[in-house]
Scaffold this active site. Structure first.
Site, PDB file in Angstrom:
ATOM      1  N   THR A 181      48.411  83.083 -24.959  1.00 13.60           N
ATOM      2  CA  THR A 181      47.648  84.272 -24.585  1.00 13.60           C
ATOM      3  C   THR A 181      48.270  85.479 -25.262  1.00 13.60           C
ATOM      4  O   THR A 181      49.058  85.337 -26.196  1.00 13.60           O
ATOM      5  CB  THR A 181      47.562  84.402 -23.046  1.00 13.60           C
ATOM      6  OG1 THR A 181      46.670  85.457 -22.702  1.00 13.60           O
ATOM      7  CG2 THR A 181      48.907  84.654 -22.407  1.00 13.60           C
ATOM      8  N   ASN A 182      47.898  86.678 -24.835  1.00 16.58           N
ATOM      9  CA  ASN A 182      48.465  87.893 -25.423  1.00 16.58           C
ATOM     10  C   ASN A 182      48.586  88.954 -24.338  1.00 16.58           C
ATOM     11  O   ASN A 182      48.191  88.735 -23.196  1.00 16.58           O
ATOM     12  CB  ASN A 182      47.622  88.359 -26.611  1.00 16.58           C
ATOM     13  CG  ASN A 182      46.205  88.693 -26.193  1.00 16.58           C
ATOM     14  OD1 ASN A 182      45.964  89.622 -25.445  1.00 16.58           O
ATOM     15  ND2 ASN A 182      45.247  87.869 -26.655  1.00 16.58           N
ATOM     16  N   ARG A 183      49.100  90.120 -24.710  1.00 18.22           N
ATOM     17  CA  ARG A 183      49.453  91.122 -23.712  1.00 18.22           C
ATOM     18  C   ARG A 183      48.332  92.110 -23.398  1.00 18.22           C
ATOM     19  O   ARG A 183      48.562  93.126 -22.775  1.00 18.22           O
ATOM     20  CB  ARG A 183      50.714  91.880 -24.158  1.00 18.22           C
ATOM     21  CG  ARG A 183      51.932  90.966 -24.223  1.00 18.22           C
ATOM     22  CD  ARG A 183      53.228  91.764 -24.312  1.00 18.22           C
ATOM     23  NE  ARG A 183      53.267  92.583 -25.501  1.00 18.22           N
ATOM     24  CZ  ARG A 183      53.402  93.908 -25.512  1.00 18.22           C
ATOM     25  NH1 ARG A 183      53.494  94.572 -24.393  1.00 18.22           N
ATOM     26  NH2 ARG A 183      53.428  94.559 -26.651  1.00 18.22           N
TER      27      ARG A 183
END
Ligand code: C5P
Length: 220
Positions: free
Chosen positions: A29-31
Site C-alpha cells: 500500500t502507500n501513505r
C-alpha cells in the site's frame, strides 16, 4: 458560501490508497490519507452535485451527503468506477492507486522458512483507472492528480497528455501525505497556473469552481 455551481451534475471521485494483498495479513500500500479526495468530494457536494466517492482504505468519515463506496484493491476500485462512470459528468481521480499487485495472493499467511532466503514477490501492473475512463467513447470531464518529487511542471504536463485528460492537478507540497494543507498547480491545454496553497478543503472548493467554469465553457 459556495454557490450551487454543480447542481444537477454527478461527480465520481476516487480517493485514498489501494491495498494489494500478498496473503491474508500482508499487502502493498502507500501513505495516502485520502484527505485531498475527501475534501474534493465534500466541496463537490457543497456545490450541489450528486457525489459518489470510491474510496480505498482510509480512517476518514464520509462527507455529509456523499455516497461512499469502499474498496480495497486497485482492481476493485477500477470495477467500482467502471460500473458507475456512465452516470457521471465529472470524474476526479485523486486516489493513489498502487501501480502493481502481486501475481499470486497466498491463501495462507506465508511463514518464514528456516534457512531459506527472502521470498520474491512477483508483481503485475494494475489497470490505469483514469486513463481508461478518459479513453471511453464519451468520457466525463476528467481531472487527474500528480504528485511529482521533481520537475513538476514538465512531468505533470506530460502526464496530462499521456492520460489524455483536460485538467491535471499538480501537488507541489514536498510531502502532503496525511497533512491538512497542500499547494496545487493546474495544468491544462493553455499551460499552467497556481491554484494556491492552504487547507485542502479551501483548495478543493477552488478546484470545484475551476471545473464548473470549464464545463460551462464547453457547454457540458
Ligand atoms: O501515473 P500516476 O499514478 O502518477 O497518475 C496519477 C493520476 O492517475 C491520479 O489522478 C491517479 O488517481 C490516477 N491513476 C489511476 N489509476 C492508476 C494509476 C493512477 O486512476 N492505476
Amino acid at each position: 458560501f459556495q454557490p450551487r455551481l454543480l447542481a444537477g451534475r454527478t461527480v465520481l471521485v476516487t480517493a485514498g490508497p489501494t491495498f494489494e494483498a500478498i496473503d491474508p495479513v500482508r499487502g502493498l500500500t502507500n501513505r495516502s490519507s485520502g484527505k485531498m479526495g475527501y475534501a474534493v468530494a465534500r466541496a463537490a457536494r457543497e456545490a450541489g452535485a450528486e457525489v459518489v466517492l470510491v474510496s480505498g482504505p482510509t480512517a476518514l468519515p464520509a462527507p455529509h451527503g456523499v455516497q461512499r463506496i469502499d474498496v480495497v484493491s486497485a482492481q476493485e476500485m477500477f470495477d467500482a468506477v467502471m460500473a458507475r462512470v456512465g452516470a457521471a459528468q465529472i470524474f476526479i481521480a485523486t486516489a493513489a492507486v498502487a501501480d502493481w499487485r502481486p501475481v499470486h495472493v497466498h491463501a495462507q499467511k506465508q511463514k518464514k522458512q528456516e534457512g531459506e532466503g527472502a521470498p520474491a514477490i512477483a508483481l503485475q501492473p494494475n489497470p490505469d483507472i483514469l486513463a481508461t475512463v478518459a479513453a471511453l467513447p464519451q468520457p466525463p470531464f476528467c481531472v487527474g492528480f500528480a504528485a511529482e518529487s521533481e520537475n513538476l511542471a514538465e512531468n505533470a504536463a506530460a502526464k496530462r497528455l499521456r492520460k489524455n485528460v483536460p485538467l491535471l492537478v499538480g501537488n507541489l507540497g514536498p510531502d502532503t501525505f496525511g497533512r491538512d494543507d497542500n499547494r496545487l498547480e493546474l495544468f491544462d491545454a493553455a499551460g499552467h497556473h497556481p491554484l494556491g496553497s492552504g487547507d485542502k478543503l479551501v483548495l478543493a472548493r477552488k478546484l470545484v469552481a475551476e471545473i464548473a467554469a470549464r464545463l460551462d465553457r464547453s457547454g457540458g
